[in-house]
Design an enzyme around this catalytic site. Sequence first.
Site, PDB file in Angstrom:
ATOM      1  N   ARG A   1      20.966  30.888   4.188  1.00 12.28           N
ATOM      2  CA  ARG A   1      20.328  31.778   2.932  1.00 12.28           C
ATOM      3  C   ARG A   1      21.213  32.898   2.835  1.00 12.28           C
ATOM      4  NH1 ARG A   1      14.085  33.416   3.496  1.00 12.28           N
ATOM      5  NH2 ARG A   1      14.625  31.567   5.232  1.00 12.28           N
ATOM      6  N   LYS A   8      15.576  35.504  18.564  1.00 15.64           N
ATOM      7  CA  LYS A   8      15.072  33.961  18.550  1.00 15.64           C
ATOM      8  C   LYS A   8      14.501  34.113  20.409  1.00 15.64           C
ATOM      9  CE  LYS A   8      16.326  30.817  15.388  1.00 15.64           C
ATOM     10  NZ  LYS A   8      15.650  29.974  14.708  1.00 15.64           N
TER      11      LYS A   8
HETATM   12  N1  BES Z   1      18.433  27.782  12.066  1.00 15.12           N
HETATM   13  C1  BES Z   1      16.746  28.050  11.858  1.00 15.12           C
HETATM   14  C2  BES Z   1      15.897  27.194  11.039  1.00 15.12           C
HETATM   15  C3  BES Z   1      15.416  25.499  12.123  1.00 15.12           C
HETATM   16  C4  BES Z   1      14.250  26.232  13.238  1.00 15.12           C
HETATM   17  C5  BES Z   1      16.057  24.328  11.918  1.00 15.12           C
HETATM   18  C6  BES Z   1      14.139  24.899  13.892  1.00 15.12           C
HETATM   19  C7  BES Z   1      16.197  23.547  12.664  1.00 15.12           C
HETATM   20  C8  BES Z   1      14.995  23.827  13.935  1.00 15.12           C
HETATM   21  C9  BES Z   1      16.874  29.127  10.417  1.00 15.12           C
HETATM   22  O1  BES Z   1      17.892  29.972  10.204  1.00 15.12           O
HETATM   23  C10 BES Z   1      15.992  30.303  10.510  1.00 15.12           C
HETATM   24  O2  BES Z   1      15.845  30.694  11.903  1.00 15.12           O
HETATM   25  N2  BES Z   1      14.710  30.519  10.212  1.00 15.12           N
HETATM   26  C11 BES Z   1      13.273  30.761   9.926  1.00 15.12           C
HETATM   27  C12 BES Z   1      13.252  31.483   8.948  1.00 15.12           C
HETATM   28  C13 BES Z   1      12.687  33.079   9.061  1.00 15.12           C
HETATM   29  C14 BES Z   1      12.508  33.695   9.626  1.00 15.12           C
HETATM   30  C15 BES Z   1      12.664  32.912   7.933  1.00 15.12           C
HETATM   31  C16 BES Z   1      12.691  30.044  10.994  1.00 15.12           C
HETATM   32  O3  BES Z   1      12.173  29.134  10.287  1.00 15.12           O
HETATM   33  O4  BES Z   1      11.690  30.040  11.570  1.00 15.12           O
HETATM   34 MN    MN Z   2      17.853  31.174  11.906  1.00 14.62          MN
END
Ligand code: BES
Ligand code: MN
Length: 497
Positions: A348, A274
């Site tokens: 997931r 990230k």
């Molecule tokens: N933990 C994150 C989702 C999240 C984002 C929770 C902001 C709380 C606040 C999750 O693991 C994630 O990174 N999701 C990605 C999925 C994508 C890579 C398909 C996302 O939402 O960008």
């Molecule tokens: Mn994630």
Amino acid sequence: MKVEFSAFPKAFTGNVAMLVAADKQLLATAQTLDKEAGGTLTKALGGGRFAGNKGQTLTVLGHAGGSIDRLLLLGVGKPRELDARSAENLGGTIAAEANASGHKAVTVVVDAVKGSKLTPGQIAAHMALGAQLRNYRFDKYKTKDKPEQKLSLEQVTFHVAGPADARKSYDRLAPTIDAVFFTRDLVSEPANELYPVEFAKRAKALAKLGVKVEILGEAEMKKLGMNVLLAVGQGSSRDSQLLVMTWMNGPKGQAPVALIGKGVCFDTGGISIKPAGGMEDMKWDMGGAGAVTGAMMAIAGRKAKANVVGVCALVENMPDGNATRPGDVVKSMSGQTVEIINTDAEGRLILGDAMWYAQEKFKPQAMVELSTLTGAIIVALGHERAGLFSNNTPLSNKLRAAGALVGEKLWRMPLGPNYDKQIDSEIADMKNVGAGRDGGSITAAQYLQRFVQPGVAWAHLDIAGMAWGKGNATTPKGATAYGVRLLDRLIADNYEK
Ligand code: BES
Ligand code: MN
Ligand code: ZN
């Protein structure tokens, strides 16, 4: 903080709070006071904006000769709109106000509100719950707090006709307070302090309530074939854990309700790392597991006559020489293979294995899973509602009803074969992301649905927008413990004999 319920005294003293209904309708005690003091209250209400509407407050200073130093008037709005949730908000507002002014004690006068569905005892009990829920601060790492930054409120006394009734309703609500605080503490902890082993260790506290707490380590999970969950944790120096909590106090032989939680103690994204900005928020990527653990605590705390199991997948998602690479193919406990396209879609991955484990082991009648799963659900619903995905309309409706009653709202989102197609893989049974960012919360839910066994009523709650918040009447800013009260209420209203 201590709360007490007692009958009306001869006179009210000190720092006092009272309710006022819409259109400046003073309730019984306020009317008497007003008369005694030559209409001072009516005068204070004249001219100004305070009309007793929901959310309005007005502080009136004490007068010479009177025993009240300070009187906080709280608007309840239309009496028929005064329900349990709005009583909680009133209590929360009292706590916030006392902490802002630095008072240690408040006396609350709870007169009957004609036209409300609630008895004075119920109003008092829910106000007490709201005051408690608001009176929370995570300050264990603060070493230089000034007194005015600390919580000042220590005692709230409710004067109400029939204090025994109030006490009785409050006693039924009280276990939730400890549970919510337990969850807020877990969610607030930084990831250097709260990693999978430590999370599981803290959950052992539930054993003293009669919850059976089992913890599976990496070797045990490997034996069970939970390779996808392990693939997420393998880049971390912290061991992954599966936390299994059992509360079987319902009818013998009745299939339990399974609660499943995402417990990513820190989510860097892994190799699909990230961006730096805001990454610290990912310490609360275990909010689903926090909610499930807190819900188990609330359910056991009030000795619910229900069969409930909680399964939390606890991992840390880190980049490392041993981390999973984009494109890796791994076999899940269900036997289905997964191509991991994006290591940041890790929630997931761990949940598929945790859900499969729960179904194999407990044969649940229903399975409710909570996770801070996608940023896309925040784009869709903001911070007002969690997304609800389900294969079962009765279960969806039960969840929505429970959420409405405790102020943890949900919005049902769609599922369907055309979304599902997006996660077909060229090389494995499925991949862990859809074709693009569009409908990202739905494709995530489709992935999860592939791990639901036939006949199981299943719901997925995407709480990414709800686990952490800017604060409201009953929740200070920070960890909300969203889901604890919702799940407790779901069980209480539908799965208890
Ligand atoms: N933990 C994150 C989702 C999240 C984002 C929770 C902001 C709380 C606040 C999750 O693991 C994630 O990174 N999701 C990605 C999925 C994508 C890579 C398909 C996302 O939402 O960008
Ligand atoms: Mn994630
Ligand atoms: Zn995550």
